[in-house]
Design a protein around this motif. Sequence first.
Motif, PDB file in Angstrom:
ATOM      1  N   LEU A 122       2.154  -0.263   5.737  1.00 28.22           N
ATOM      2  CA  LEU A 122       3.376  -0.994   5.406  1.00 28.22           C
ATOM      3  C   LEU A 122       3.106  -2.490   5.313  1.00 28.22           C
ATOM      4  O   LEU A 122       3.616  -3.171   4.418  1.00 28.22           O
ATOM      5  CB  LEU A 122       4.460  -0.713   6.453  1.00 28.22           C
ATOM      6  CG  LEU A 122       4.919   0.739   6.591  1.00 28.22           C
ATOM      7  CD1 LEU A 122       6.040   0.843   7.620  1.00 28.22           C
ATOM      8  CD2 LEU A 122       5.372   1.309   5.249  1.00 28.22           C
ATOM      9  N   HIS A 123       2.305  -2.979   6.241  1.00 32.84           N
ATOM     10  CA  HIS A 123       1.984  -4.396   6.262  1.00 32.84           C
ATOM     11  C   HIS A 123       1.267  -4.823   4.989  1.00 32.84           C
ATOM     12  O   HIS A 123       1.595  -5.847   4.369  1.00 32.84           O
ATOM     13  CB  HIS A 123       1.093  -4.685   7.472  1.00 32.84           C
ATOM     14  CG  HIS A 123       1.509  -5.892   8.223  1.00 32.84           C
ATOM     15  ND1 HIS A 123       1.768  -5.897   9.567  1.00 32.84           N
ATOM     16  CD2 HIS A 123       1.725  -7.162   7.809  1.00 32.84           C
ATOM     17  CE1 HIS A 123       2.120  -7.100   9.951  1.00 32.84           C
ATOM     18  NE2 HIS A 123       2.104  -7.890   8.905  1.00 32.84           N
ATOM     19  N   MET A 124       0.274  -4.053   4.587  1.00 36.83           N
ATOM     20  CA  MET A 124      -0.517  -4.422   3.422  1.00 36.83           C
ATOM     21  C   MET A 124       0.256  -4.210   2.131  1.00 36.83           C
ATOM     22  O   MET A 124       0.056  -4.937   1.155  1.00 36.83           O
ATOM     23  CB  MET A 124      -1.834  -3.648   3.418  1.00 36.83           C
ATOM     24  CG  MET A 124      -2.766  -4.032   4.569  1.00 36.83           C
ATOM     25  SD  MET A 124      -3.092  -5.823   4.676  1.00 36.83           S
ATOM     26  CE  MET A 124      -3.974  -6.116   3.135  1.00 36.83           C
ATOM     27  N   ARG A 125       1.148  -3.230   2.106  1.00 40.91           N
ATOM     28  CA  ARG A 125       2.010  -3.074   0.928  1.00 40.91           C
ATOM     29  C   ARG A 125       2.943  -4.275   0.796  1.00 40.91           C
ATOM     30  O   ARG A 125       3.216  -4.740  -0.314  1.00 40.91           O
ATOM     31  CB  ARG A 125       2.813  -1.777   1.043  1.00 40.91           C
ATOM     32  CG  ARG A 125       2.019  -0.544   0.628  1.00 40.91           C
ATOM     33  CD  ARG A 125       2.827   0.703   0.745  1.00 40.91           C
ATOM     34  NE  ARG A 125       2.105   1.840   0.195  1.00 40.91           N
ATOM     35  CZ  ARG A 125       2.318   3.092   0.536  1.00 40.91           C
ATOM     36  NH1 ARG A 125       3.227   3.380   1.437  1.00 40.91           N
ATOM     37  NH2 ARG A 125       1.629   4.070  -0.016  1.00 40.91           N
ATOM     38  N   PHE A 126       3.420  -4.763   1.923  1.00 45.10           N
ATOM     39  CA  PHE A 126       4.251  -5.958   1.914  1.00 45.10           C
ATOM     40  C   PHE A 126       3.475  -7.135   1.321  1.00 45.10           C
ATOM     41  O   PHE A 126       3.953  -7.830   0.423  1.00 45.10           O
ATOM     42  CB  PHE A 126       4.708  -6.274   3.345  1.00 45.10           C
ATOM     43  CG  PHE A 126       5.226  -7.669   3.521  1.00 45.10           C
ATOM     44  CD1 PHE A 126       6.503  -8.002   3.120  1.00 45.10           C
ATOM     45  CD2 PHE A 126       4.427  -8.645   4.091  1.00 45.10           C
ATOM     46  CE1 PHE A 126       6.989  -9.294   3.276  1.00 45.10           C
ATOM     47  CE2 PHE A 126       4.902  -9.936   4.260  1.00 45.10           C
ATOM     48  CZ  PHE A 126       6.180 -10.260   3.851  1.00 45.10           C
ATOM     49  N   ILE A 127       2.261  -7.383   1.815  1.00 43.14           N
ATOM     50  CA  ILE A 127       1.467  -8.521   1.346  1.00 43.14           C
ATOM     51  C   ILE A 127       1.119  -8.360  -0.132  1.00 43.14           C
ATOM     52  O   ILE A 127       1.220  -9.315  -0.922  1.00 43.14           O
ATOM     53  CB  ILE A 127       0.208  -8.683   2.213  1.00 43.14           C
ATOM     54  CG1 ILE A 127       0.613  -9.183   3.611  1.00 43.14           C
ATOM     55  CG2 ILE A 127      -0.783  -9.661   1.567  1.00 43.14           C
ATOM     56  CD1 ILE A 127      -0.527  -9.280   4.593  1.00 43.14           C
TER      57      ILE A 127
END
Length: 223
Positions: free
Chosen positions: A119-124
């Motif tokens: 989720l974090h990397m999809r956000f970035i």
Amino acid sequence: MTERKHRSRRSSLERMRDAREQRTPTRERLMQAALELVADGRGFGSLGLREVARAAGVVPTAFYRHFRDMEDLGLALVEEGGLTLRRLLREARRDDLPARDIIRHSVGIYVEYLRAHRLHMRFIAGERLNGPARVRDAIRREVSRFSEDMAEDLRALDFLAHLPPRVMRLVCDLVVATMLDAAGDLLDDDLSERERERLFDALVERIRLIFLGAGAWHEEGAG
């Protein structure tokens, strides 16, 4: 890897764990709620404070105890993801491995981090080009730090020592951009394990090609 480096790896991970434990559950829930809403296809800029608070199961006033506004929450998400990944990749480059193995080892750590922090990397990846201005700027700063760290570590390893600092930084910029561009495909939930391995190998080869090209670099008019 030497015992000293084992201790360094453990102590770094322990520091990250301690920092995480110091954050409050409410702050974590707010950050997680925002990530989950973005993962559902929403742009971060379209999220409302009350919507995030409701998804986190807290009242809006609780939001203000941790963040000034939604962009402040977005900046916290960028900082958290970037700092952890930068530390892990720096340690990977400092292991006693040949250059060829360092590339594969670093890509392996990167892919593991992508999967563990989907989720974090999809956000970035999503907000890197389309997010609010302050969030985009924060992501650009983190990307720049990735490149700076890499260039510094490669110089310390005496790798591609013939390159002037300016060119080394350009090479590292290209490597980091290649890794970020691959994130979307690597995070595809519909991929088979064989397809994941193929993408992994392709990313390793692309980065090797970048460094092979850098090895042949010479300044115009020199020699």
